[in-house]
Design a protein around this motif. Sequence first.
Motif, PDB file in Angstrom:
ATOM      1  N   ASP A   1      12.640  53.290 -54.878  1.00 48.84           N
ATOM      2  CA  ASP A   1      13.281  52.188 -54.172  1.00 48.84           C
ATOM      3  C   ASP A   1      13.289  50.950 -55.054  1.00 48.84           C
ATOM      4  OD1 ASP A   1      12.591  50.476 -50.990  1.00 48.84           O
ATOM      5  OD2 ASP A   1      14.306  50.406 -52.372  1.00 48.84           O
ATOM      6  N   ALA A   2      14.445  50.323 -55.222  1.00 45.62           N
ATOM      7  CA  ALA A   2      14.567  49.139 -56.068  1.00 45.62           C
ATOM      8  C   ALA A   2      13.962  47.905 -55.411  1.00 45.62           C
ATOM      9  CB  ALA A   2      16.034  48.886 -56.404  1.00 45.62           C
ATOM     10  N   PHE A   3      13.609  48.029 -54.151  1.00 47.51           N
ATOM     11  CA  PHE A   3      13.014  46.903 -53.425  1.00 47.51           C
ATOM     12  C   PHE A   3      11.538  46.831 -53.807  1.00 47.51           C
ATOM     13  CE2 PHE A   3      11.640  44.615 -49.533  1.00 47.51           C
ATOM     14  CZ  PHE A   3      12.568  43.581 -49.597  1.00 47.51           C
ATOM     15  N   THR A   4      11.202  45.953 -54.758  1.00 49.40           N
ATOM     16  CA  THR A   4       9.878  45.916 -55.363  1.00 49.40           C
ATOM     17  C   THR A   4       8.865  45.194 -54.486  1.00 49.40           C
ATOM     18  OG1 THR A   4      10.313  43.836 -56.505  1.00 49.40           O
ATOM     19  CG2 THR A   4      10.961  45.871 -57.630  1.00 49.40           C
ATOM     20  N   ARG A   5       7.603  45.226 -54.945  1.00 49.54           N
ATOM     21  CA  ARG A   5       6.535  44.514 -54.248  1.00 49.54           C
ATOM     22  C   ARG A   5       6.815  43.016 -54.223  1.00 49.54           C
ATOM     23  NH1 ARG A   5       0.728  44.576 -57.002  1.00 49.54           N
ATOM     24  NH2 ARG A   5       2.008  43.503 -58.543  1.00 49.54           N
ATOM     25  N   SER A   6       7.324  42.480 -55.338  1.00 48.75           N
ATOM     26  CA  SER A   6       7.657  41.056 -55.383  1.00 48.75           C
ATOM     27  C   SER A   6       8.727  40.706 -54.359  1.00 48.75           C
ATOM     28  CB  SER A   6       8.132  40.668 -56.791  1.00 48.75           C
ATOM     29  OG  SER A   6       7.073  40.744 -57.722  1.00 48.75           O
ATOM     30  N   ASP A   7       9.686  41.607 -54.186  1.00 50.72           N
ATOM     31  CA  ASP A   7      10.737  41.369 -53.187  1.00 50.72           C
ATOM     32  C   ASP A   7      10.152  41.310 -51.780  1.00 50.72           C
ATOM     33  OD1 ASP A   7      12.716  41.368 -55.133  1.00 50.72           O
ATOM     34  OD2 ASP A   7      12.966  43.543 -55.028  1.00 50.72           O
ATOM     35  N   ARG A   8       9.190  42.204 -51.506  1.00 47.01           N
ATOM     36  CA  ARG A   8       8.582  42.226 -50.175  1.00 47.01           C
ATOM     37  C   ARG A   8       7.771  40.951 -49.922  1.00 47.01           C
ATOM     38  NH1 ARG A   8       8.131  47.779 -51.563  1.00 47.01           N
ATOM     39  NH2 ARG A   8       6.051  47.479 -52.457  1.00 47.01           N
ATOM     40  N   ILE A   9       7.061  40.497 -50.945  1.00 47.03           N
ATOM     41  CA  ILE A   9       6.289  39.253 -50.794  1.00 47.03           C
ATOM     42  C   ILE A   9       7.228  38.069 -50.609  1.00 47.03           C
ATOM     43  CG2 ILE A   9       4.673  37.687 -51.949  1.00 47.03           C
ATOM     44  CD1 ILE A   9       3.517  40.118 -53.389  1.00 47.03           C
ATOM     45  N   ASP A  10       8.339  38.074 -51.342  1.00 49.06           N
ATOM     46  CA  ASP A  10       9.286  36.962 -51.261  1.00 49.06           C
ATOM     47  C   ASP A  10       9.964  36.862 -49.900  1.00 49.06           C
ATOM     48  OD1 ASP A  10       8.862  35.812 -53.694  1.00 49.06           O
ATOM     49  OD2 ASP A  10      10.428  36.928 -54.738  1.00 49.06           O
ATOM     50  N   LYS A  11      10.062  37.971 -49.175  1.00 50.06           N
ATOM     51  CA  LYS A  11      10.655  37.909 -47.839  1.00 50.06           C
ATOM     52  C   LYS A  11       9.850  36.984 -46.933  1.00 50.06           C
ATOM     53  CE  LYS A  11      12.383  41.407 -45.645  1.00 50.06           C
ATOM     54  NZ  LYS A  11      13.770  40.980 -45.523  1.00 50.06           N
ATOM     55  N   VAL A  12       8.564  36.811 -47.267  1.00 54.06           N
ATOM     56  CA  VAL A  12       7.699  35.926 -46.477  1.00 54.06           C
ATOM     57  C   VAL A  12       7.586  34.549 -47.132  1.00 54.06           C
ATOM     58  CG1 VAL A  12       5.380  35.601 -45.545  1.00 54.06           C
ATOM     59  CG2 VAL A  12       6.386  37.898 -45.622  1.00 54.06           C
ATOM     60  N   LEU A  13       7.224  34.524 -48.430  1.00 51.85           N
ATOM     61  CA  LEU A  13       6.915  33.259 -49.099  1.00 51.85           C
ATOM     62  C   LEU A  13       8.141  32.407 -49.397  1.00 51.85           C
ATOM     63  CD1 LEU A  13       4.048  34.257 -51.561  1.00 51.85           C
ATOM     64  CD2 LEU A  13       3.901  33.341 -49.244  1.00 51.85           C
ATOM     65  N   THR A  14       9.334  33.002 -49.397  1.00 48.77           N
ATOM     66  CA  THR A  14      10.556  32.208 -49.607  1.00 48.77           C
ATOM     67  C   THR A  14      11.440  32.200 -48.361  1.00 48.77           C
ATOM     68  OG1 THR A  14      11.768  34.093 -50.549  1.00 48.77           O
ATOM     69  CG2 THR A  14      10.540  32.698 -52.079  1.00 48.77           C
ATOM     70  N   HIS A  15      10.850  32.514 -47.218  1.00 54.32           N
ATOM     71  CA  HIS A  15      11.594  32.534 -45.957  1.00 54.32           C
ATOM     72  C   HIS A  15      12.146  31.142 -45.656  1.00 54.32           C
ATOM     73  CE1 HIS A  15      12.306  32.932 -41.586  1.00 54.32           C
ATOM     74  NE2 HIS A  15      12.411  34.228 -41.835  1.00 54.32           N
ATOM     75  N   ARG A  16      13.351  31.083 -45.111  1.00 53.96           N
ATOM     76  CA  ARG A  16      14.014  29.795 -44.866  1.00 53.96           C
ATOM     77  C   ARG A  16      13.234  28.909 -43.911  1.00 53.96           C
ATOM     78  NH1 ARG A  16      19.066  28.980 -46.574  1.00 53.96           N
ATOM     79  NH2 ARG A  16      19.352  27.363 -44.991  1.00 53.96           N
ATOM     80  N   VAL A  17      12.520  29.526 -42.961  1.00 59.55           N
ATOM     81  CA  VAL A  17      11.790  28.750 -41.956  1.00 59.55           C
ATOM     82  C   VAL A  17      10.320  28.603 -42.322  1.00 59.55           C
ATOM     83  CG1 VAL A  17      11.074  28.666 -39.542  1.00 59.55           C
ATOM     84  CG2 VAL A  17      13.387  29.461 -40.142  1.00 59.55           C
ATOM     85  N   TRP A  18       9.684  29.708 -42.730  1.00 63.21           N
ATOM     86  CA  TRP A  18       8.231  29.713 -42.882  1.00 63.21           C
ATOM     87  C   TRP A  18       7.753  29.331 -44.269  1.00 63.21           C
ATOM     88  CZ3 TRP A  18       6.365  29.481 -38.359  1.00 63.21           C
ATOM     89  CH2 TRP A  18       6.942  30.178 -37.309  1.00 63.21           C
ATOM     90  N   ALA A  19       8.621  29.253 -45.259  1.00 66.04           N
ATOM     91  CA  ALA A  19       8.177  29.009 -46.640  1.00 66.04           C
ATOM     92  C   ALA A  19       7.426  27.686 -46.787  1.00 66.04           C
ATOM     93  CB  ALA A  19       9.378  29.033 -47.581  1.00 66.04           C
ATOM     94  N   ILE A  20       7.990  26.600 -46.242  1.00 64.24           N
ATOM     95  CA  ILE A  20       7.362  25.283 -46.403  1.00 64.24           C
ATOM     96  C   ILE A  20       6.073  25.170 -45.589  1.00 64.24           C
ATOM     97  CG2 ILE A  20       7.677  22.810 -45.994  1.00 64.24           C
ATOM     98  CD1 ILE A  20      10.558  23.156 -46.881  1.00 64.24           C
ATOM     99  N   PRO A  21       6.030  25.624 -44.309  1.00 60.68           N
ATOM    100  CA  PRO A  21       4.735  25.616 -43.601  1.00 60.68           C
ATOM    101  C   PRO A  21       3.661  26.426 -44.321  1.00 60.68           C
ATOM    102  CG  PRO A  21       6.524  25.918 -42.032  1.00 60.68           C
ATOM    103  CD  PRO A  21       7.138  25.997 -43.395  1.00 60.68           C
TER     104      PRO A  21
END
Length: 763
Positions: free
Chosen positions: A255-275
């Motif tokens: 799967d090309a969806f890497t571990r970094s991609d999975r972490i980024d779904k949370v840490l760069t989320h449009r709503v939750w990233a800044i909190p």
Amino acid sequence: MKIALIGNPNCGKTTLFNRLTGSTAHVGNWPGVTVEKREGVYKSKGKDVSDPVEIVDLPGIYSLSPYTPEEVVSRDFMVDGSPDLVINIVDATNLERNLYLTMQVMEADVPVLIALNMMDAVERAGDRIDVDKLESALGVPVVAISALKGRGIGKLMERALSVPRERKGVSVFTGEVKDALDTVIEYYKELDVSSPLFHAVKLLENDEIELKRRNAEEVLKRATGGADIEAAIVDERYKYITSRLAVAKTKSAADAFTRSDRIDKVLTHRVWAIPIFAVIMFAVFHVTFSEDFLYIGAWASLGGGLPAVSDLGLSEGMTTFVGIFYDGAVFSPGVILFNMFDTLFGTITDAISGAISAEWLSGLVADGVLGGLFAVLGFLPQILMLFMWFSLMEDTGYTARVAFVLDRIFRRFGLSGRSFMPMIMGFGCSVPAMVNTRTLADEYERIATIRVIPFFSCGAKLPILTAIAGAICEYFGVGNADLITYGMYLLGVCTAVVTVVIMRNTAMKGEIPPFIMELPAYHRPRFAGLMLHLWDKSKHFIKKAFTIIFASTVIIWLFSHLDWAWNYIPDERMNGSILASLGKFIQPIFTPLGFGSQLGGYGWVFAVAALTGLIAKENVIATFGTLGACLISMGANVGGITGDVLIADEEGITSAVAMITATGITVPALIAFISFNMLTVPCFAACATAKAELRKGTFYRTLLFWIITSYVTSAAVYTIGAWWWTVFIWAAAAFAATTVIVLNNKGKIRLSKLLRKSKETKS
């Protein structure tokens, strides 16, 4: 032999440079340019190199089109600096995008060797790159390496030393691009310019440097027929890369969806990233500064409150030892390390002062020298811990994500996300943060960023924050030390945002440049690299402590024990000293800030502390230690604090409490004192760096900007804190200023439209 290293940011270029040069590396500036220059000599392991090999680390760039100073330097050195070889470091995990720079390098008449870096990460992902096929397809030598793990470095240098010193640039263009290119190449051959192919391609890309040549615009129109073929050049380069890449790289079936991609779904989320970022930053400050790290409210309520160390019935030695870790609550790791240094320095000071019989010499050594030095060095563990957390955030790749997330917010204020990188570095030290603004393409954005970097409080300001915050909690019994510290950091950030908005909407209006940034894959930080970074920070901090701060504390002590006739006066007569008279002279200036004339006879000590902080911010707490001892000797009311207690006060809290008791200063005034020292003119080293980085004539306006901003902000903090209803006055003033700015901008827009309409009418 001279070898230049060139590559995209985050491709591992600096890691390779360190591997090749080791301890021979040195840093300077390119002649006439403020861009950092790194050079070193190749150090081979067990192999003799007949002639020294000089390694030059060019700035990390994405393109050889000169939009930033880094791109200009890299381009000029590669084409006109006559390197014997250019090693192009390519991130093998992002092969297609990295090879775009390679295409531009190959167009110049310079020998090229491709270092295919991060091959270990490629293998770990299950992918495969056929190095021989890639070398055959591109027509230049290719060597697979891992700079991080040291793999393939020997083979890379063997190939580097054997590459022919002559090479002609090659192009991959066809059709209309090739026809136009042939015409422009002839023009450059007539001018006898080296690397005519490279310069010809740049002219077709409407390069600003090339367009300045004589008759260049006429040649461009004749070659292209007035058509813009820049997009066609980009398209052909990528087509060439894709066709060659297909035969060399094999993707895994995983799967090309890497571990970094999975972490980024949370840490760069449009709503939750800044909190999430805000919570992480609070956790960093809590672990570093909190004295209630593991204070569990439920435990306290069940037992009627957790006992203090003094109530445990321990021996004196055990009380001191346990007090390092606990006193009604378990301290944070940062406070525990601080307490260890505190105990050590207190023991040393007691021993030395007790061995000196002469009163004046004992005062000079204990209060003037050791009191000042240890007050600063006592904070070294917490400062290094703060540096460590920021380094971990950067090394893991999280800091780059924060810059990406904040870009859409920064754009509303007139900055790009790229500005966040030097700003966040300001939490460590303003000097490298200001140097890092060289990556900003827009001049106005660069000036605005340099001006607000000191508002991101560096480690040198940390002793001021923790000492005053601790004194507020201890003397007034209000607040929480780490919450006050965190709040003051937020005040600095908010001040930076407000001032940037004002600057970018008045004198520094301009286009916001596009933000392109590599988001590296998350990875574990290297322990050796982290320790090297911390050692570098501690080395500079200790050097400053034993030079600038040492001299400052001695001068402060002497000025507080000499009158204008240069006669020695004891502590109890310090009000007649040179320092006291100077302090009383400038004291009224700080009246609107709460620590001026309203403090009475001893109030000048705060004015003097703020003044000495202009030399080095660490001097503020060093001054507290020196003047606090003098206040005790003068018989001032300091709440029963003795000289022995003050000597053992390495954190500055007791000294601050003594000054609070003697002067009667209020909590709003203390908060204003912190904000003034945070926001005003930074230390001499930062000022010298700002002067070097800013264009001529801008620095003195920047000094005025720092003074006005710190004064107005601190006045607002004091007045609102002392009289809450003044918030409406400050709000009205802010509204009036905003109205003036908006009307002024509308007037300029209307005037520009009228001028444009007038020109159109005339034509």
